[in-house]
Structures are given as structure tokens and as C-alpha cells.
Design a protein around this motif. Structure first.
Motif, mmCIF file in Angstrom:
data_model
loop_
_atom_site.group_PDB
_atom_site.id
_atom_site.type_symbol
_atom_site.label_atom_id
_atom_site.label_comp_id
_atom_site.label_asym_id
_atom_site.label_seq_id
_atom_site.Cartn_x
_atom_site.Cartn_y
_atom_site.Cartn_z
ATOM 1 N N THR A 98 0.838 -1.192 0.000
ATOM 2 C CA THR A 98 0.000 0.000 0.000
ATOM 3 C C THR A 98 0.877 1.248 0.000
ATOM 4 O OG1 THR A 98 -1.696 -1.183 1.236
ATOM 5 C CG2 THR A 98 -1.830 1.213 1.242
ATOM 6 N N VAL A 99 0.559 2.160 -0.904
ATOM 7 C CA VAL A 99 1.246 3.449 -0.962
ATOM 8 C C VAL A 99 0.357 4.448 -0.235
ATOM 9 C CG1 VAL A 99 2.156 5.269 -2.455
ATOM 10 C CG2 VAL A 99 2.291 2.864 -3.178
ATOM 11 N N THR A 100 0.925 5.118 0.757
ATOM 12 C CA THR A 100 0.159 6.044 1.593
ATOM 13 C C THR A 100 0.753 7.455 1.510
ATOM 14 O OG1 THR A 100 1.521 5.797 3.566
ATOM 15 C CG2 THR A 100 -0.213 4.131 3.227
ATOM 16 N N PRO A 101 0.022 8.449 1.986
ATOM 17 C CA PRO A 101 0.596 9.792 2.068
ATOM 18 C C PRO A 101 1.900 9.814 2.863
ATOM 19 C CG PRO A 101 -1.770 9.915 2.364
ATOM 20 C CD PRO A 101 -1.411 8.451 2.360
ATOM 21 N N THR A 102 2.001 8.993 3.889
ATOM 22 C CA THR A 102 3.235 8.913 4.678
ATOM 23 C C THR A 102 4.407 8.496 3.802
ATOM 24 O OG1 THR A 102 1.875 8.183 6.540
ATOM 25 C CG2 THR A 102 4.260 7.899 6.761
ATOM 26 N N ASP A 103 4.191 7.483 2.964
ATOM 27 C CA ASP A 103 5.242 7.001 2.062
ATOM 28 C C ASP A 103 5.644 8.074 1.059
ATOM 29 O OD1 ASP A 103 4.984 4.424 3.268
ATOM 30 O OD2 ASP A 103 3.307 3.989 1.929
ATOM 31 N N VAL A 104 4.639 8.722 0.495
ATOM 32 C CA VAL A 104 4.910 9.769 -0.494
ATOM 33 C C VAL A 104 5.678 10.917 0.154
ATOM 34 C CG1 VAL A 104 3.812 11.516 -1.960
ATOM 35 C CG2 VAL A 104 2.985 9.150 -1.999
ATOM 36 N N ASP A 105 5.272 11.330 1.343
ATOM 37 C CA ASP A 105 5.984 12.407 2.039
ATOM 38 C C ASP A 105 7.432 12.028 2.317
ATOM 39 O OD1 ASP A 105 3.627 13.875 2.004
ATOM 40 O OD2 ASP A 105 3.095 13.393 4.082
ATOM 41 N N ASN A 106 7.668 10.787 2.735
ATOM 42 C CA ASN A 106 9.047 10.325 2.986
ATOM 43 C C ASN A 106 9.866 10.323 1.699
ATOM 44 O OD1 ASN A 106 8.631 10.002 5.737
ATOM 45 N ND2 ASN A 106 8.098 7.839 5.538
ATOM 46 N N LEU A 107 9.276 9.824 0.623
ATOM 47 C CA LEU A 107 9.971 9.801 -0.664
ATOM 48 C C LEU A 107 10.357 11.204 -1.095
ATOM 49 C CD1 LEU A 107 10.898 8.570 -3.390
ATOM 50 C CD2 LEU A 107 8.539 8.913 -4.167
ATOM 51 N N PHE A 108 9.402 12.114 -1.065
ATOM 52 C CA PHE A 108 9.685 13.458 -1.557
ATOM 53 C C PHE A 108 10.584 14.248 -0.610
ATOM 54 C CE2 PHE A 108 6.506 12.371 -4.635
ATOM 55 C CZ PHE A 108 6.960 13.021 -5.773
#
Length: 188
Positions: free
Chosen positions: A42-52
Motif C-alpha cells: 500500500t502506498v500512503t501519504p506517509t510514504d509519499v511524504d518520505n519519498l519526496f
């Protein structure tokens, strides 16, 4: 932040980071923050924030792969890209829908593993994804087709069919495919 990884990335002189490959076909978007019970795919906002957060420090941009194969869910693609564009549009080089679609008919990770998946079907799906994303962000950068090797049957027609809707073409190149087993600078 992982200072070693950031330094390695900067030292290598890389300026763009690609999130993709075969595992993107398993990725499922959720608007809910990651928790201990969140499934690994699952891709979550948390993952996206960490990536960016990493991209902002170590690179300039990201090519963001979005699931097209297993789920074929344009609504989820629109939600994921909307979250990303709303917060990180300046760091997005492009959205790339799916990965190596010219291989979809040959594997079981995709919704179309019946052996009948074609360029025409891919193009129809890609256009629906493109329209779904651009409905929310008309200038969202999009690239593709990220094909594995059938450039004459996929990449070249895609360039013609989507030339006004994409920012650039993507085609995978495997320097050692079908030949030497050890890479050297001359063979790469």
C-alpha cells in the motif's frame, strides 16, 4: 534522513529518481496514513511524504510510477497523483502509468495475463489514466510507455499516438539482455 544514501546519490551526480519496476503493479494507493497494520504493497501519504523528503534533498525530480497493470483503477491513479501534485508538483518530472506493458500478456502480476493484452488495449487504458489525472491537474507531466523491449511495436507508435499528451518517452534498455553475463564499461 539517511545522510549516507543522500551523499551517495549526490556524489553519483544523479538528478532524477524513478519509482517503478514490476512491483509498481502491486502498489495500491490509500489516502490513509501508514500504520503498523498497513499492507506492505500500500502506498500512503506517509510514504509519499518520505519519498519526496528524500528527493527534495538528494535529487531534483522524480518519475513516479503508478499502478496500471494489476488494478487498472484510474480513480486511484487520480487520487494518488492529486496528493502528489498538490504538495510536490515542483519535484515531479512525470507520472508513468504501469511498467513494461509490452510484457503484460506474459506474466501473472497484471489484470491481463490471458495472453491477449495488446498495444491498442494499453493505449486505451493509458488515455483513461491520463484523462483522470489531468482532470484534476491539467498540466501534470506524463511519460511512457516504459516498454521493456518492443520499441517498434510499442514505443514508436506511442510517440505518434500520444505526442501531444506526454512530456517525454520512456523505453527500457537492458545492455546485457541475451548476451554477456558480466557487465563491463565497454558492454554497457
Amino acid at each position: 534522513a539517511n545522510a549516507t544514501l543522500i551523499n551517495l546519490y549526490k556524489t553519483a551526480g544523479l538528478h532524477s529518481f524513478r519509482i517503478g519496476a514490476a512491483k509498481i503493479q502491486y502498489a495500491i494507493w490509500s489516502n490513509v496514513a501508514r500504520s503498523a497494520s498497513t499492507a506492505a504493497n500500500t502506498v500512503t501519504p506517509t510514504d509519499v511524504d518520505n519519498l519526496f523528503s528524500f528527493v527534495n534533498v538528494a535529487a531534483n525530480t522524480v518519475i513516479m510510477g503508478i499502478n496500471l497493470g494489476k488494478l487498472n483503477d484510474p480513480s486511484a491513479a487520480a487520487q494518488e497523483s492529486n496528493y502528489i501534485m498538490s504538495k510536490y508538483s515542483n519535484l515531479v518530472k512525470s507520472f508513468e502509468f504501469g511498467n513494461e506493458p509490452d510484457e503484460y500478456q506474459n506474466n501473472t502480476i497484471n489484470a491481463w495475463s490471458s495472453g491477449t493484452y495488446s498495444y491498442t488495449t494499453f493505449l486505451q487504458n493509458f488515455k483513461v489514466y491520463c484523462d483522470s489525472v489531468r482532470r484534476l491537474h491539467p498540466n501534470a507531466p506524463i511519460s511512457g510507455p516504459a516498454s521493456a523491449y518492443k520499441y517498434a511495436q510499442w514505443t514508436i507508435p506511442f510517440a505518434t499516438d500520444m505526442n501531444s499528451k506526454i512530456q517525454f518517452l520512456t523505453q527500457h534498455y537492458y545492455a546485457l539482455a541475451g548476451s554477456a553475463t558480466v557487465g563491463t564499461i565497454p558492454t554497457l
